[in-house]
Write an enzyme that holds these catalytic residues in place. Structure first.
Site, PDB file in Angstrom:
ATOM      1  CG  HIS A  53       8.283  -1.330   3.608  1.00  0.00           C
ATOM      2  ND1 HIS A  53       7.372  -2.339   3.842  1.00  0.00           N
ATOM      3  CD2 HIS A  53       7.625  -0.174   3.929  1.00  0.00           C
ATOM      4  CE1 HIS A  53       6.221  -1.816   4.263  1.00  0.00           C
ATOM      5  NE2 HIS A  53       6.356  -0.504   4.334  1.00  0.00           N
ATOM      6  CG  HIS A  84      -0.300  -0.033   2.543  1.00  0.00           C
ATOM      7  ND1 HIS A  84      -0.753  -0.781   3.600  1.00  0.00           N
ATOM      8  CD2 HIS A  84       0.803   0.625   3.015  1.00  0.00           C
ATOM      9  CE1 HIS A  84       0.026  -0.575   4.651  1.00  0.00           C
ATOM     10  NE2 HIS A  84       0.972   0.276   4.319  1.00  0.00           N
TER      11      HIS A  84
HETATM   12  C1  DHB Z   1       6.186   3.507   2.143  1.00  0.00           C
HETATM   13  C2  DHB Z   1       5.604   2.238   2.377  1.00  0.00           C
HETATM   14  C3  DHB Z   1       4.544   2.105   3.273  1.00  0.00           C
HETATM   15  O1  DHB Z   1       3.959   0.911   3.578  1.00  0.00           O
HETATM   16  C4  DHB Z   1       4.018   3.222   3.913  1.00  0.00           C
HETATM   17  O2  DHB Z   1       2.937   3.061   4.706  1.00  0.00           O
HETATM   18  C5  DHB Z   1       4.601   4.478   3.703  1.00  0.00           C
HETATM   19  C6  DHB Z   1       5.681   4.618   2.817  1.00  0.00           C
HETATM   20  C7  DHB Z   1       7.307   3.686   1.158  1.00  0.00           C
HETATM   21  O3  DHB Z   1       7.932   2.706   0.719  1.00  0.00           O
HETATM   22  O4  DHB Z   1       7.552   4.838   0.756  1.00  0.00           O
HETATM   23 FE    FE Z   2       2.553   1.177   5.370  1.00  0.00          FE
END
Ligand code: DHB
Ligand code: FE
Length: 279
Positions: free
Chosen positions: A192, A12
């Site tokens: 991430h 997301h």
């Molecule tokens: C990003 C990913 C996320 O899940 C989020 O909530 C905010 C930023 C990103 O990779 O920029």
């Molecule tokens: Fe997120």
């Protein structure tokens, strides 16, 4: 009795909203990500859900660090989006289903999942972008029930607890006397990390094992503690807890209808899966 016709799990990343607003779906950077979604739309056209139960984590729009429920659920007639500061357009409000929400709340509390009930609730990018990827005209054809999991501020619920919440949700949906067709979505992940010395961390090997486990061995991730999941997938990769809730709503045996994996989008390794109950 209402029927869960399948699950959709997807990343997301907020930048998706910017790419949609600028019409960049065929841009070389974005195409491998957006190309994952036409098969999802074809599947939705076939299964024709009436309701989406959408499991996600709020990023500070509805809940902030001062009051952080472990699990929360919407019981509103309508859910509005609002500006989070990402510079992406807000989307049209979503219809709720308060009667179904209250049924789920009663069943879940009876099963000792004491969710915070929200009769007013704003929904953030983790709710709106997966919906916009599924219905690009943004004329939402479904009623919605938001389910919020704290993946943000320690202590987080364990993967095992999230999987069990999904199983309890499935029982609660099955005991609803209506004949609604329900799709359960889980959003966030995959690996991430946005902050700290490991910012930019991605773990493709772990992500692919996790996606495989969604089909072959749904409780696989429950063997890891939250600390281990953060080590393996990043401080925000732990949003995979929302995938665990969605997977818990599905039977042990599922058929993989569709999957996509592409990295990076912004700081994130993006994953997408559509699962159906095995015949
Ligand atoms: C990003 C990913 C996320 O899940 C989020 O909530 C905010 C930023 C990103 O990779 O920029
Ligand atoms: Fe997120």
């Amino acid at each position: 009795m209402a029927k869960i016709v399948g699950s959709i799990t997807t990343s997301h990343v907020p930048a998706i909203g910017g790419a949609i607003a600028k019409g960049m779906q065929n841009d070389p950077y974005w195409k491998p990500f957006f190309d994952g979604f036409p098969p999802v739309r074809d599947w939705l056209a076939r299964v024709k859900p009436d309701v989406v139960v959408l499991v996600y984590n709020d990023h500070g729009l509805n809940f902030f660090l001062d009051k952080m429920p472990t699990f929360a659920i919407g019981a509103a007639g309508e859910y509005r989006n609002a500006d989070e500061g990402w510079g992406i357009p807000t989307v049209a409000p979503f219809r709720g289903d308060p009667e179904l929400s209250w049924h789920l709340i009663e069943q879940l509390v009876a099963e000792e999942f004491d969710l915070t009930t929200c009769q007013e609730m704003v929904v953030d990018h983790a709710f709106t972008l997966p919906m916009a990827l599924c219905w690009p005209d943004q004329k939402w054809p479904v009623r919605t029930v938001p389910v919020v999991v704290n993946t943000v501020q320690a202590p987080l619920p364990s993967a095992a607890r999230c999987y069990k919440l999904g199983q309890a949700l499935a029982r609660a949906i099955a005991s609803w006397p209506g004949d609604e067709r329900v799709v359960v979505m889980g959003t966030g992940g995959l690996s991430h990390q946005l902050d700290g010395t490991r910012a930019g961390f991605i773990n493709k090997d772990f992500d692919l094992k996790f996606m495989n486990s969604m089909v072959e061995d749904p409780a696989w991730a429950t063997k890891y503690s939250i600390t281990e999941l953060v080590e393996l997938s990043g401080t925000q990769g732990v949003e995979l807890l929302n995938w665990m809730v969605a997977r818990g709503t599905m039977p042990e045996r599922v058929r993989k209808q569709h999957a996509n994996y592409h990295l990076p989008i912004s700081n994130t390794a993006t994953g997408l899966m559509v699962l159906e109950p095995a015949a």
